[in-house]
Design an enzyme around this catalytic site. Structure first.
Site, PDB file in Angstrom:
ATOM      1  N   TYR A   2       0.828  -1.206   0.000  1.00  0.00           N
ATOM      2  CA  TYR A   2       0.000   0.000   0.000  1.00  0.00           C
ATOM      3  C   TYR A   2       0.865   1.259   0.000  1.00  0.00           C
ATOM      4  O   TYR A   2       1.775   1.421   0.831  1.00  0.00           O
ATOM      5  CB  TYR A   2      -0.928   0.022   1.229  1.00  0.00           C
ATOM      6  CG  TYR A   2      -1.668   1.336   1.333  1.00  0.00           C
ATOM      7  CD1 TYR A   2      -2.731   1.627   0.490  1.00  0.00           C
ATOM      8  CD2 TYR A   2      -1.247   2.322   2.226  1.00  0.00           C
ATOM      9  CE1 TYR A   2      -3.373   2.852   0.542  1.00  0.00           C
ATOM     10  CE2 TYR A   2      -1.884   3.552   2.289  1.00  0.00           C
ATOM     11  CZ  TYR A   2      -2.939   3.810   1.440  1.00  0.00           C
ATOM     12  OH  TYR A   2      -3.563   5.033   1.486  1.00  0.00           O
ATOM     13  N   HIS A  32      -2.168  16.738  -2.043  1.00  0.00           N
ATOM     14  CA  HIS A  32      -2.728  16.758  -0.684  1.00  0.00           C
ATOM     15  C   HIS A  32      -2.542  18.109   0.012  1.00  0.00           C
ATOM     16  O   HIS A  32      -3.094  18.326   1.091  1.00  0.00           O
ATOM     17  CB  HIS A  32      -2.093  15.657   0.168  1.00  0.00           C
ATOM     18  CG  HIS A  32      -2.627  14.278  -0.137  1.00  0.00           C
ATOM     19  ND1 HIS A  32      -2.937  13.865  -1.410  1.00  0.00           N
ATOM     20  CD2 HIS A  32      -2.883  13.218   0.677  1.00  0.00           C
ATOM     21  CE1 HIS A  32      -3.374  12.627  -1.375  1.00  0.00           C
ATOM     22  NE2 HIS A  32      -3.362  12.197  -0.127  1.00  0.00           N
ATOM     23  N   ASN A 145       1.511  11.057   6.349  1.00  0.00           N
ATOM     24  CA  ASN A 145       0.795  10.274   7.361  1.00  0.00           C
ATOM     25  C   ASN A 145       1.294  10.653   8.746  1.00  0.00           C
ATOM     26  O   ASN A 145       2.475  10.939   8.940  1.00  0.00           O
ATOM     27  CB  ASN A 145       1.065   8.784   7.139  1.00  0.00           C
ATOM     28  CG  ASN A 145      -0.112   8.066   6.507  1.00  0.00           C
ATOM     29  OD1 ASN A 145      -0.226   6.867   6.655  1.00  0.00           O
ATOM     30  ND2 ASN A 145      -0.973   8.771   5.819  1.00  0.00           N
ATOM     31  N   TYR A 228     -19.991  28.057  46.550  1.00  0.00           N
ATOM     32  CA  TYR A 228     -19.179  27.044  45.876  1.00  0.00           C
ATOM     33  C   TYR A 228     -17.948  27.626  45.182  1.00  0.00           C
ATOM     34  O   TYR A 228     -16.888  26.994  45.150  1.00  0.00           O
ATOM     35  CB  TYR A 228     -20.009  26.314  44.820  1.00  0.00           C
ATOM     36  CG  TYR A 228     -21.069  25.393  45.352  1.00  0.00           C
ATOM     37  CD1 TYR A 228     -21.281  25.207  46.723  1.00  0.00           C
ATOM     38  CD2 TYR A 228     -21.885  24.694  44.476  1.00  0.00           C
ATOM     39  CE1 TYR A 228     -22.262  24.364  47.193  1.00  0.00           C
ATOM     40  CE2 TYR A 228     -22.869  23.838  44.927  1.00  0.00           C
ATOM     41  CZ  TYR A 228     -23.066  23.676  46.296  1.00  0.00           C
ATOM     42  OH  TYR A 228     -24.036  22.837  46.737  1.00  0.00           O
ATOM     43  N   ARG A 231     -15.612  27.942  48.192  1.00  0.00           N
ATOM     44  CA  ARG A 231     -15.470  26.757  49.026  1.00  0.00           C
ATOM     45  C   ARG A 231     -15.002  25.541  48.230  1.00  0.00           C
ATOM     46  O   ARG A 231     -14.289  24.677  48.745  1.00  0.00           O
ATOM     47  CB  ARG A 231     -16.804  26.458  49.707  1.00  0.00           C
ATOM     48  CG  ARG A 231     -16.738  25.338  50.700  1.00  0.00           C
ATOM     49  CD  ARG A 231     -18.025  25.044  51.456  1.00  0.00           C
ATOM     50  NE  ARG A 231     -19.214  25.695  51.000  1.00  0.00           N
ATOM     51  CZ  ARG A 231     -20.398  25.081  50.848  1.00  0.00           C
ATOM     52  NH1 ARG A 231     -20.500  23.786  51.106  1.00  0.00           N
ATOM     53  NH2 ARG A 231     -21.462  25.749  50.468  1.00  0.00           N
ATOM     54  N   PHE A 277      -1.883   6.025  12.061  1.00  0.00           N
ATOM     55  CA  PHE A 277      -2.099   7.434  11.707  1.00  0.00           C
ATOM     56  C   PHE A 277      -3.379   7.990  12.306  1.00  0.00           C
ATOM     57  O   PHE A 277      -3.592   9.197  12.326  1.00  0.00           O
ATOM     58  CB  PHE A 277      -2.193   7.573  10.186  1.00  0.00           C
ATOM     59  CG  PHE A 277      -3.147   6.583   9.568  1.00  0.00           C
ATOM     60  CD1 PHE A 277      -4.508   6.678   9.760  1.00  0.00           C
ATOM     61  CD2 PHE A 277      -2.663   5.531   8.811  1.00  0.00           C
ATOM     62  CE1 PHE A 277      -5.382   5.763   9.211  1.00  0.00           C
ATOM     63  CE2 PHE A 277      -3.538   4.604   8.255  1.00  0.00           C
ATOM     64  CZ  PHE A 277      -4.903   4.716   8.464  1.00  0.00           C
ATOM     65  N   GLU A 363     -11.892   5.515   4.027  1.00  0.00           N
ATOM     66  CA  GLU A 363     -11.591   6.114   5.340  1.00  0.00           C
ATOM     67  C   GLU A 363     -12.922   6.552   5.929  1.00  0.00           C
ATOM     68  O   GLU A 363     -13.317   7.712   5.867  1.00  0.00           O
ATOM     69  CB  GLU A 363     -10.603   7.261   5.152  1.00  0.00           C
ATOM     70  CG  GLU A 363      -9.290   6.758   4.559  1.00  0.00           C
ATOM     71  CD  GLU A 363      -8.382   7.836   4.020  1.00  0.00           C
ATOM     72  OE1 GLU A 363      -8.699   9.032   4.209  1.00  0.00           O
ATOM     73  OE2 GLU A 363      -7.361   7.491   3.405  1.00  0.00           O
TER      74      GLU A 363
END
Length: 463
Positions: A2, A32, A145, A228, A231, A277, A363
């Site tokens: 791959y 990309h 990646n 609160y 405290r 990844f 994906e």
């Protein structure tokens, strides 16, 4: 194999001929690099490069030594690739941002060098760095990646949130003095019987921070217990500390991780496709980080409200004015803090519960981890500003308390030092004036780290 002899994503069924393998890797970077948004800060880019060089150098990614060396050349010569902050699903890692980071090494894209943005090839030439002729083997995937972008953004947000949590204790203790709080809420016995580590840590901090206050010595019988926001400081802040410790543990693992795919193991020459990844191990912690930072701001704004509200401030003047009516005092300081707290609630919605399929459903479940990291940073910035509002308000409250002289004049030595540090830049608010320069000055103190330096001088073991 791959991404080495096949296409990427759903194109993994397409075999690539041997003479096109280099083109395959280079095309991956060019196609990309499609991030959008704002330019990522150089400090984050440097961390991204460092993490990528470290991950590749662990020897499971199938890249040349020269490629790692080019990353280090960029790092050491302050050549900063221009990377944009949006466009990552955090699934096959941070594909788009890491592609932008890689482009200048091929003589493409853009980079910042000596404070000037220029084409990547020009930046490399001026820095005396030779471009990579091509990418081979699995180098395109090795570079793109991985979780380097989300981890870098989130790690720096984590560091700043840890500092903000420490300042949260310190600033809360100043508000506590201005509001004449009751110290018994920090008695170690109550916290020990619950056993929560963060809670015990914050209670110990508060005891150290409030030791030696004349004002507090003279108010311990004023009431039975506080609201609160005072405290429950150990319970509120302590839970955030525990959350930050969890996030720190996960980030430290990821900083030293191999997060690309496929991975190579030399013992048996195995090349194994997996999913290291995937950003989910970071997405959930960074969502948690944002929630913790948001809670620090929530508690801070509530203390600010108590100081400006005459119904809640244990005797302070309305909105901390000396002449109410014609002057509004700190009224809108609390508004601004409330606005940021409300905005944080929107940002704190977890990104990791969302997913959207990509690459033709190959994906099909993604992490949104980079979004989680970015949101945590946005929340942190609001939280720092809310803390600045509280610190400025606390100094005004202490001044008003001293003028009223109901419980004496003496603060803790540390509070006196912090108060004087603030007053060097921000004068007492006698009558209304332009208040935004005061806010900006205190915000700068919060972000610079100088206040924690003062704390460490007086309490060396402060955590």
């Amino acid at each position: 194999l791959y991404g080495i002899t096949t296409g990427f994503g759903s194109l993994c069924t397409k075999n690539i001929s041997p003479d096109e393998l280099g083109t395959l890797q280079e095309n991956l970077i060019k196609s990309h690099a499609c991030s959008v948004g704002e330019e990522i800060r150089p400090v984050i880019i440097k961390l991204m490069m460092l993490l990528k060089a470290h991950a590749l150098s662990l020897g499971h990614s199938g890249v040349q030594v020269i490629t790692v060396q080019r990353i280090l050349d960029f790092f050491n010569n302050d050549v900063m690739p221009i990377v944009y902050d949006r466009g990552s699903l955090g699934a096959s890692g941070d594909l788009a941002p890491l592609a932008h980071m890689t482009l200048p090494m091929l003589g493409k894209g853009e980079a910042m060098y000596e404070g000037v943005k220029m084409p990547g090839a020009e930046a490399m030439a001026k820095a005396g760095i030779k471009t990579l002729d091509t990418l081979v083997s699995k180098e395109g995937l090795g570079m793109t990646n991985g979780t380097c972008a989300m981890t870098s953004v989130g790690a720096l947000a984590l560091y700043d949130t840890i500092c903000a949590a420490q300042l949260g204790d310190v600033i809360a203790s100043m508000s506590f003095e201005g509001l004449t709080g009751l110290r018994n809420a920090f008695d170690p016995r109550i916290h020990q019987v619950r056993g929560q580590k963060g809670q015990m840590l914050v209670a110990a901090n508060m005891r150290k921070l409030l030791d030696g206050s004349e004002i507090l010595d003279n108010c311990q019988k004023d009431r039975v217990q506080d609201a609160y926001a005072l405290r429950c400081i150990p319970q509120l802040h302590g839970a955030c500390r525990d959350a930050l410790e969890y996030v720190r543990e996960k980030v430290e693992i990821e900083l030293n991780a191999v997060t690309d795919n496929p991975l190579m193991f030399l013992d048996d020459e195995a090349v194994i496709s997996g999913g290291n990844f995937h950003g989910e191990p970071m997405a959930l912690p960074f969502d948690f980080l944002g929630i913790a930072a948001s809670e620090i701001a929530d508690a801070s704004e509530r203390r600010t409200e108590r100081m400006v509200n005459p119904a809640l401030s244990n005797g302070l003047t309305a909105f901390l004015t000396t002449q109410a009516g014609v002057n509004s005092g700190f009224m809108i300081v609390q508004y601004a803090a409330a606005s940021m707290v409300s905005e944080n609630k929107i940002y704190a919605h977890p990104a990791s519960v969302d997913s959207i399929p990509s690459s033709a459903n190959q994906e099909d479940i993604v992490s949104m981890g980079t979004t989680a990291a970015r949101k945590a940073k946005m929340i942190l910035q609001n939280t720092q500003d809310v803390l600045a509002d509280e610190l400025m308000t606390a100094c005004q409250a202490i001044d008003i308390r001293r003028r009223l002289n109901t419980h004496g004049q003496g603060m803790t030595p540390l509070h006196e030092a912090l108060y004087q540090h603030v007053r060097e830049k921000v004068a007492f608010y006698e009558i209304d004036r332009e208040i935004w320069p005061d806010i900006r000055a205190v915000e700068a103190m919060i972000r610079s780290g100088e206040l924690l330096d003062i704390v460490k001088e007086y309490i060396p073991d402060f955590e």
